[in-house]
Design an enzyme around this catalytic site. Structure first.
Site, mmCIF file in Angstrom:
data_model
loop_
_atom_site.group_PDB
_atom_site.id
_atom_site.type_symbol
_atom_site.label_atom_id
_atom_site.label_comp_id
_atom_site.label_asym_id
_atom_site.label_seq_id
_atom_site.Cartn_x
_atom_site.Cartn_y
_atom_site.Cartn_z
ATOM 1 N N ASP A 181 -0.541 -20.616 36.948
ATOM 2 C CA ASP A 181 0.479 -20.673 35.890
ATOM 3 C C ASP A 181 0.549 -19.374 35.091
ATOM 4 O OD1 ASP A 181 0.824 -23.269 36.665
ATOM 5 O OD2 ASP A 181 0.483 -24.148 34.684
ATOM 6 N N HIS A 327 -4.856 -19.946 36.233
ATOM 7 C CA HIS A 327 -3.882 -19.090 35.563
ATOM 8 C C HIS A 327 -3.999 -17.650 36.051
ATOM 9 C CE1 HIS A 327 -4.152 -22.554 32.855
ATOM 10 N NE2 HIS A 327 -2.935 -22.222 32.441
#
Length: 367
Positions: A181, A327
């Site tokens: 992400d 991430h």
């Protein structure tokens, strides 16, 4: 000349006589306990008028009785010698005048019907959301203060039915999907792409629209390497906390910038924070996207989290059908990058196969 002198003398005598009888003297009265002297011929209203406005009643809220407007209520009245006066009467010596405060008024109210939003209920433990029941909005009758806007009373006419979202997972095979992400992020996303290429692992990158706009070449490299691109909104906003127009633009704007940069039409939306409600789900479906969350979250974004901790948390939590959340953007992700090779190798050693997101679960949908 003699006649004029005689007339002046008569006039002077009359004035003297009137003065002797008090015709030009001020008239003594009492108002609200105070002694006043007013000019002859003054009306009761003239005497009381300075006090009338201050004695008006107040306008009160229908909900809790608080004052909305000082002096916004009923008019004050004048009492003369114990009786209500019109105000036109001429005062006489020793009259007793009182100003009676006006009554407070309560604001008027209006009634309207309001929709009760569809609540959302999420069941299951998988990452990919499917619609189990659409839900229906409820209806309530609301009474509102016309000045304050306060809700005075409400009554549910029809209760809402929740939208039920099912988190799908297929535990029959040891398959796992990697997702990242908050990118694309210079250097960090590229470092992850190199590791994935070296290990032969596919992934899905949930990108932020403004980051794609700033770094389209990184997303193009991810697509050329065979990875999927997902929508993570344009500004990384909580889609449940914005209005319908903003919600639609956050999703659509990101899909457009992805298509412009890569030529790819994205299939997936991951709402920031995993926050989802009925309105967000409906908008996502209307734009042809599927909502995907995650099943494993090592919280690699936390300050002080080491690569060893990230790796251990992921390996320990993975079960068949898992979707791992990591991430590549949003800050310093060196620890995530350092943890990635160990995550891949240890899970493979446990018999897991890394697959694209679309293959990780049995996706059933009514779209």
């Amino acid at each position: 000349m003699r006649a004029a002198s005689r007339a002046l003398a008569v006039a002077a005598t009359v004035v003297a006589a009137l003065a002797a009888h008090g015709a030009f003297a001020q008239v003594p009265v009492r108002i609200d306990g105070d002694e006043l002297r007013v000019h002859p011929g003054a009306t009761v209203y003239e005497v009381a008028s300075p006090r009338l406005h201050a004695a008006r009643g107040d306008l009160l809220a229908a909900s809790d009785g608080r004052v909305l407007a000082r002096g916004g209520g009923g008019d004050a009245s004048i009492v003369l010698n114990g009786r209500v006066a019109s105000g036109a009467e001429v005062v006489r010596p020793r009259d007793v005048i009182a100003v009676q405060p006006g009554a407070d008024s309560v604001e008027t109210t209006t009634e309207r019907l309001e929709a009760i939003p569809i609540p959302t209920r999420i069941v299951g433990k998988g990452a990919i959301l499917t619609l189990a029941a659409p839900g229906t909005a409820g209806l309530r009758r609301v009474v509102v203060g016309s000045v304050s806007g306060d809700v005075v009373a409400s009554e549910t006419v029809r209760p809402p039915e929740p939208m039920v979202l099912r988190r799908v997972i297929d535990r029959s095979k040891k398959k796992v999907a990697l997702t990242f992400d908050d990118g694309p992020w210079p250097r960090q996303t590229d470092a992850i792409l190199k590791i994935l290429e070296a290990e032969g692992v596919p992934a899905t990158f949930f990108v932020i629209g403004k980051q794609v706009k700033a770094h389209p070449e990184i997303v193009r490299r991810a697509v050329r390497a065979g990875h999927a691109i997902g929508n993570h909104t344009y500004h990384h906003v909580d889609l449940t906390g914005v209005d319908a127009k903003r919600r639609a633009s956050e999703i659509a704007g990101t899909s457009r910038v992805i298509a412009s940069a890569t030529g790819v039409t994205t299939r997936w939306l991951r709402p920031p924070g995993g926050l989802i409600d009925a309105a967000t789900y409906r908008e996502t479906a209307a734009q042809g996207l599927r909502v995907v969350l995650w099943t494993v979250d090592p919280q690699d974004w936390r300050a002080g989290k080491t690569a060893a901790e990230i790796e251990a948390d992921v390996v320990r939590a993975v079960t068949p059908g898992a979707v791992i959340l990591l991430h590549d953007g949003g800050g310093d992700r060196r620890q995530t990058i350092a943890a990635l090779p160990g995550i891949i190798r240890k899970l493979r050693a446990k018999g897991y196969e890394f697959v694209p997101l679309a293959q990780v679960g049995a996706v059933k949908t009514t779209w």
